[in-house]
Motif scaffolding. Structure first.
Motif, short mmCIF file in Angstrom:
data_model
loop_
_atom_site.label_atom_id
_atom_site.label_comp_id
_atom_site.label_asym_id
_atom_site.label_seq_id
_atom_site.Cartn_x
_atom_site.Cartn_y
_atom_site.Cartn_z
N VAL A 131 1.06 -1.20 -0.08
CA VAL A 131 -0.13 -0.04 -0.03
C VAL A 131 0.86 1.39 0.07
O VAL A 131 0.88 1.96 -0.79
CB VAL A 131 -0.88 0.03 1.54
CG1 VAL A 131 -1.84 1.47 1.31
CG2 VAL A 131 -1.69 -1.09 0.93
N ALA A 163 1.61 3.01 -3.57
CA ALA A 163 1.00 4.48 -3.62
C ALA A 163 1.78 5.56 -3.83
O ALA A 163 1.67 6.42 -4.64
CB ALA A 163 0.18 4.55 -2.49
N VAL A 189 2.23 7.96 -7.36
CA VAL A 189 2.19 9.29 -7.20
C VAL A 189 3.39 10.11 -8.04
O VAL A 189 3.15 11.03 -8.85
CB VAL A 189 1.87 9.83 -5.76
CG1 VAL A 189 2.09 11.38 -5.68
CG2 VAL A 189 0.63 9.45 -5.14
#
Length: 280
Positions: A41, A45, A49
């Motif tokens: 996660v 993530a 980005v």
């Protein structure tokens, strides 16, 4: 007495996610995949980005050169060569900036405890070493084969900040030392790992191009679909390469400095914790 010492030594976690022994290249790549899985996660993530921000820089640049991903591989013209060099620098920057998340996964695998939350000083150090690492990678890519030295030069700096609690200058020196010690094994592992993921991403890109031929999409929609898929592929690659750096730093310390023996001895006197991996 021997029984007591043996019992105390067993307090050191023996997590198969990151074995404390010299590893082969294949084992290092497998270890990196496991570290990504354990912190999927956070790592993915953050990587997504950063990969999206990378494309925010590169897409307008490509369009200014009339280059589109959906048109297939572009020729190596002068303008595109500069774009590739900038992309190589951005990739190096992103991989280094993912070092804290990957380093945290490595610390937890070795000690059984997550490292404390990073302070602002560590964040500033990570930002600085990332920028420094991007420069030789971009310059090396522009000069061609020099990238083989520029990319691994400072690549382990951010994981050194996280795992060993070093400042920016100490982390940069440490990264260079580990990359080029032992017959340049660390540098070779980083380069081979990068090329492995480059081939995977290129094969994925060719598959996407073939798939686009079967979809009746307008040119604009096809291009943005390609950009989105490239962001997803890059995010997985960047997270995996950052995890490879974290595994490589620990493995290099085991191979070159006897970290496994030191940790086993230290665990006889106190419970394992992230401080055991700090610079000493």
């Amino acid at each position: 007495m021997e029984r007591a010492a043996s019992s105390a030594a067993r307090r050191l976690p023996r997590d198969e996610a990151l074995p404390l022994r010299p590893l082969t290249l294949g084992e290092l790549l497998d270890t990196a995949s496991e570290l990504v899985r354990r912190r999927a996660v956070v790592l993915l993530a953050a990587a997504a980005v950063l990969a999206l921000l990378e494309q925010a820089v590169l897409v307008p640049w490509r369009l200014s050169l009339d280059i589109r991903l959906s048109d297939g591989p572009a020729g190596l013209s002068g303008g595109y060569w500069l774009l590739l060099a900038a992309g190589a620098g951005l990739e190096a920057l992103i991989i280094v900036w993912l070092g804290p998340a990957a380093g945290g996964a490595a610390v937890e695998a070795v000690t059984g405890k997550a490292p404390p939350r990073a302070r602002m000083r560590a964040g500033v150090a990570t930002a600085l070493v990332g920028v420094v690492a991007a420069v030789p990678a971009a310059l090396g890519a522009f000069l061609g084969p020099v990238w083989l030295l520029g990319y691994p030069l400072f690549g382990l700096a951010a994981v050194a900040v996280t795992i060993e609690r070093r400042g920016p200058l100490g982390a940069l020196r440490r990264a260079t030392g580990l990359a080029f010690r032992g017959g340049m094994r660390g540098a070779a592992v980083r380069v081979v790992g990068y090329f492995s993921w480059l081939l995977i991403r290129f094969a994925f890109y060719l598959g996407l191009l073939a798939g686009l031929e079967l979809l009746p999409l307008p040119d604009v929609a096809a291009e943005w679909l390609m950009v989105g898929m490239v962001v997803a592929a890059n995010a997985l690659a960047y997270a995996s390469l950052a995890a490879l750096d974290a595994a490589l730093l620990i493995e290099s310390r085991v191979r070159l400095e006897g970290l496994d023996l030191w940790l086993t001895g230290a665990a006889r006197h106190r419970e394992p914790d992230p401080e055991m991996l700090a610079a000493r």
